[in-house]
Motif scaffolding. Structure first.
Motif, mmCIF file in Angstrom:
data_model
loop_
_atom_site.group_PDB
_atom_site.id
_atom_site.type_symbol
_atom_site.label_atom_id
_atom_site.label_comp_id
_atom_site.label_asym_id
_atom_site.label_seq_id
_atom_site.Cartn_x
_atom_site.Cartn_y
_atom_site.Cartn_z
ATOM 1 N N THR A 1 -4.952 -41.449 9.723
ATOM 2 C CA THR A 1 -4.398 -42.736 10.131
ATOM 3 C C THR A 1 -3.246 -43.071 9.188
ATOM 4 O O THR A 1 -3.431 -43.081 7.964
ATOM 5 C CB THR A 1 -5.463 -43.842 10.061
ATOM 6 N N ALA A 2 -2.060 -43.309 9.732
ATOM 7 C CA ALA A 2 -0.874 -43.536 8.903
ATOM 8 C C ALA A 2 -0.104 -44.748 9.403
ATOM 9 O O ALA A 2 -0.074 -45.040 10.601
ATOM 10 C CB ALA A 2 0.025 -42.302 8.915
ATOM 11 N N ARG A 3 0.528 -45.433 8.468
ATOM 12 C CA ARG A 3 1.365 -46.592 8.783
ATOM 13 C C ARG A 3 2.576 -46.546 7.860
ATOM 14 O O ARG A 3 2.436 -46.288 6.661
ATOM 15 C CB ARG A 3 0.584 -47.879 8.589
ATOM 16 N N VAL A 4 3.758 -46.774 8.410
ATOM 17 C CA VAL A 4 5.000 -46.630 7.666
ATOM 18 C C VAL A 4 5.631 -47.994 7.429
ATOM 19 O O VAL A 4 5.681 -48.841 8.345
ATOM 20 C CB VAL A 4 5.995 -45.725 8.422
ATOM 21 N N TYR A 5 6.147 -48.207 6.214
ATOM 22 C CA TYR A 5 6.834 -49.441 5.838
ATOM 23 C C TYR A 5 8.250 -49.079 5.394
ATOM 24 O O TYR A 5 8.432 -48.289 4.466
ATOM 25 C CB TYR A 5 6.083 -50.149 4.703
ATOM 26 N N SER A 6 9.246 -49.667 6.054
ATOM 27 C CA SER A 6 10.642 -49.320 5.755
ATOM 28 C C SER A 6 11.576 -50.390 6.299
ATOM 29 O O SER A 6 11.258 -51.057 7.295
ATOM 30 C CB SER A 6 10.984 -47.964 6.397
ATOM 31 N N PRO A 7 12.750 -50.543 5.687
ATOM 32 C CA PRO A 7 13.791 -51.348 6.327
ATOM 33 C C PRO A 7 14.146 -50.756 7.688
ATOM 34 O O PRO A 7 14.014 -49.537 7.901
ATOM 35 C CB PRO A 7 14.974 -51.244 5.351
ATOM 36 N N THR A 8 14.589 -51.585 8.599
ATOM 37 C CA THR A 8 14.960 -51.127 9.937
ATOM 38 C C THR A 8 16.281 -51.779 10.353
ATOM 39 O O THR A 8 16.767 -52.708 9.703
ATOM 40 C CB THR A 8 13.884 -51.482 10.982
ATOM 41 N N VAL A 9 16.850 -51.264 11.433
ATOM 42 C CA VAL A 9 18.059 -51.850 12.028
ATOM 43 C C VAL A 9 17.835 -51.928 13.534
ATOM 44 O O VAL A 9 16.911 -51.316 14.076
ATOM 45 C CB VAL A 9 19.320 -51.014 11.720
ATOM 46 N N ALA A 10 18.711 -52.682 14.200
ATOM 47 C CA ALA A 10 18.559 -52.879 15.643
ATOM 48 C C ALA A 10 18.735 -51.573 16.414
ATOM 49 O O ALA A 10 18.073 -51.346 17.430
ATOM 50 C CB ALA A 10 19.554 -53.925 16.132
ATOM 51 N N ARG A 11 19.653 -50.724 15.943
ATOM 52 C CA ARG A 11 19.926 -49.468 16.637
ATOM 53 C C ARG A 11 19.759 -48.305 15.659
ATOM 54 O O ARG A 11 20.734 -47.840 15.063
ATOM 55 C CB ARG A 11 21.335 -49.474 17.225
ATOM 56 N N PRO A 12 18.538 -47.830 15.492
ATOM 57 C CA PRO A 12 18.299 -46.735 14.531
ATOM 58 C C PRO A 12 18.864 -45.419 15.030
ATOM 59 O O PRO A 12 19.166 -45.251 16.211
ATOM 60 C CB PRO A 12 16.776 -46.693 14.439
ATOM 61 N N ALA A 13 18.977 -44.455 14.117
ATOM 62 C CA ALA A 13 19.517 -43.141 14.457
ATOM 63 C C ALA A 13 18.595 -42.379 15.397
ATOM 64 O O ALA A 13 19.059 -41.579 16.214
ATOM 65 C CB ALA A 13 19.767 -42.329 13.187
ATOM 66 N N PHE A 14 17.283 -42.614 15.291
ATOM 67 C CA PHE A 14 16.331 -41.933 16.160
ATOM 68 C C PHE A 14 15.021 -42.722 16.165
ATOM 69 O O PHE A 14 14.765 -43.511 15.248
ATOM 70 C CB PHE A 14 16.087 -40.486 15.706
ATOM 71 N N PRO A 15 14.204 -42.562 17.202
ATOM 72 C CA PRO A 15 12.941 -43.301 17.275
ATOM 73 C C PRO A 15 11.996 -42.883 16.150
ATOM 74 O O PRO A 15 11.941 -41.711 15.779
ATOM 75 C CB PRO A 15 12.365 -42.896 18.647
ATOM 76 N N PRO A 16 11.222 -43.830 15.603
ATOM 77 C CA PRO A 16 10.291 -43.477 14.518
ATOM 78 C C PRO A 16 9.046 -42.788 15.044
ATOM 79 O O PRO A 16 8.602 -43.031 16.169
ATOM 80 C CB PRO A 16 9.941 -44.846 13.919
ATOM 81 N N THR A 17 8.482 -41.941 14.224
ATOM 82 C CA THR A 17 7.191 -41.328 14.518
ATOM 83 C C THR A 17 6.096 -42.181 13.895
ATOM 84 O O THR A 17 6.152 -42.489 12.704
ATOM 85 C CB THR A 17 7.119 -39.901 13.942
ATOM 86 N N GLY A 18 5.119 -42.589 14.688
ATOM 87 C CA GLY A 18 4.026 -43.393 14.170
ATOM 88 C C GLY A 18 4.343 -44.879 14.158
ATOM 89 O O GLY A 18 5.375 -45.330 14.659
ATOM 90 N N ASP A 19 3.426 -45.655 13.564
ATOM 91 C CA ASP A 19 3.583 -47.107 13.471
ATOM 92 C C ASP A 19 4.537 -47.454 12.338
ATOM 93 O O ASP A 19 4.322 -47.052 11.188
ATOM 94 C CB ASP A 19 2.230 -47.770 13.215
ATOM 95 N N LEU A 20 5.578 -48.212 12.644
ATOM 96 C CA LEU A 20 6.580 -48.585 11.652
ATOM 97 C C LEU A 20 6.617 -50.094 11.497
ATOM 98 O O LEU A 20 6.828 -50.825 12.474
ATOM 99 C CB LEU A 20 7.962 -48.064 12.070
ATOM 100 N N VAL A 21 6.425 -50.557 10.269
ATOM 101 C CA VAL A 21 6.498 -51.973 9.938
ATOM 102 C C VAL A 21 7.850 -52.239 9.275
ATOM 103 O O VAL A 21 8.195 -51.599 8.278
ATOM 104 C CB VAL A 21 5.356 -52.385 8.989
ATOM 105 N N SER A 22 8.607 -53.176 9.829
ATOM 106 C CA SER A 22 9.930 -53.485 9.292
ATOM 107 C C SER A 22 9.812 -54.335 8.023
ATOM 108 O O SER A 22 9.088 -55.338 8.003
ATOM 109 C CB SER A 22 10.755 -54.233 10.342
#
Length: 386
Positions: A39-60
């Motif tokens: 079970t994995a969860r990712v925390y990272s800054p984000t933008v409206a138009r990212p370079a590619f879709p994230p893998t897994g659950d991403l928390v902005s």
């Protein structure tokens, strides 16, 4: 403990908003972990138009633009309340931090305060960056901060032995494990070489195609690359520089290497075609910890001329799969490129040896190595409590 018992919180300064080798490796890792039942969860800054879709659950995570003219990158403002509450609710038993910036520091502090195991992966030699922006005096300060950061976690994941040696030289005593990188061998293959694509760029059939692959930023050794291209021209070596990639230093680099052709950003099979269509990859960067572009060129059967630096020394066997050169030795770089260009048999032998060496790099294998390092880290903490 089984992989399905793992709950991993991954912190990244750039998970998917700007494409680079580090975040692509992280996304592939998360995909591999999920396939193994983690079970994995990712925390990272984000933008409206990212370079590619994230893998897994991403928390902005809230962030501001990075200074010094590098606003395409974001800097998270620590670990704000909403993010911390989400983290508490997720209940990780392991925190993985991928960058030594404010978010990473705060995540490690949170882990230490809450008795959660922490792992840091090392992707970039940030201590070398100041020299490219006229701030060389800051390098010892950055090195000190990095030493402190990697000394606060339970384990450091390094791409190869050369980076483990660097950490030891700094005085970091944290246990290390190797997290190498894989290659898409269907994409990076000699069979994708395309003379028609070369001709479409204006590269003549008898012309030596010297390739650059990566983001166009000065810390990738663009200054040294330009000096070597100038030296090759001065010597009368028939060549054409092919630049594959985009970045904020494109105009600066184009002015320095006026004869270069810019193929722009390539992805997928188009990227494989571009790499296989090079005659030699030239990588003078000293900021790499692994060297994804080097490994990809090797898989495509392309000889590599590169700086004798971390990452590259773990991949390139000097004189066999390519040539390693002291990082700023313009003449030696030009000698190596000219020699490969003048000797087709040598180029062919190096390309074949490079491809054989790159065959070891498999994403499933390196993903399992990270999973094993996670489990070993948790086992060591459990043993310490006994």
């Amino acid at each position: 403990m089984q992989p399905s018992d793992l709950r991993v919180a991954l912190f990244s300064g750039n998970y998917n908003y700007v494409r680079d080798g580090a975040n692509q490796a992280l996304n592939l890792l998360v995909g591999h972990l999920l396939s193994r039942g983690v079970t994995a969860r990712v925390y990272s800054p984000t933008v409206a138009r990212p370079a590619f879709p994230p893998t897994g659950d991403l928390v902005s995570v809230p962030a501001v633009p990075f200074p010094f003219g590098r606003g395409e990158y974001k800097v998270a403002r620590g670990l704000p309340g909403a993010t911390r509450r989400d983290l508490v609710a997720f209940r990780p038993n392991l925190v993985h931090v991928a960058a030594p910036e404010w978010l990473g520091h705060r995540a490690v502090t949170w882990a230490r305060r809450n008795g959660v195991a922490s792992v840091a992966s090392l992707h970039t030699r940030f201590e070398t960056y100041p020299r490219y922006y006229g701030l060389t005096a800051l390098e010892p300060v950055v090195e000190y901060l990095l030493t402190r950061f990697y000394g606060r976690v339970d384990r450091v994941l390094v791409p190869g032995q050369s980076m483990a040696d660097v950490l030891a030289g700094w005085g970091v005593r944290t246990p290390t494990s190797i997290w190498s990188r894989g290659i898409d061998h269907a994409r990076f293959d000699p069979g994708r070489r395309c003379p028609e694509w070369r001709r479409s760029l204006g590269v003549a059939d008898g012309e030596l195609a010297v390739g650059f692959l990566g983001r166009l930023v000065k810390e990738k050794g663009l200054g040294v690359f330009a000096d070597v291209a100038t030296e090759l021209t001065r010597r009368g070596v028939p060549h054409r520089v092919i630049v594959v990639g985009e970045g904020p230093a494109r105009e600066w680099f184009a002015a320095k290497v006026p004869g270069a052709v810019f193929a722009g950003f390539q992805q997928g099979d188009d990227l494989g075609r571009a790499v296989a269509s090079m005659d030699v990859l030239f990588n003078p960067s000293v900021t790499e910890t692994f060297g994804n572009v080097t490994a990809e060129a090797m898989a495509a059967g392309v000889p590599v001329v590169a700086a004798r630096a971390t990452g590259t020394v773990d991949l390139v066997e000097d004189g066999v799969t390519g040539v390693l050169v002291p990082p700023t030795d313009t003449g030696a770089y030009a000698d190596a490129i000219a020699r490969i260009g003048a000797d087709p048999a040598l180029a062919r032998a190096m390309g074949q040896a490079a491809r054989a060496r790159a065959a070891r790099q498999r994403w499933d294998t390196v993903g399992d190595a990270v999973l094993a390092a996670y489990l070993e880290t948790l086992a060591a903490r459990a043993q310490a409590r006994v």
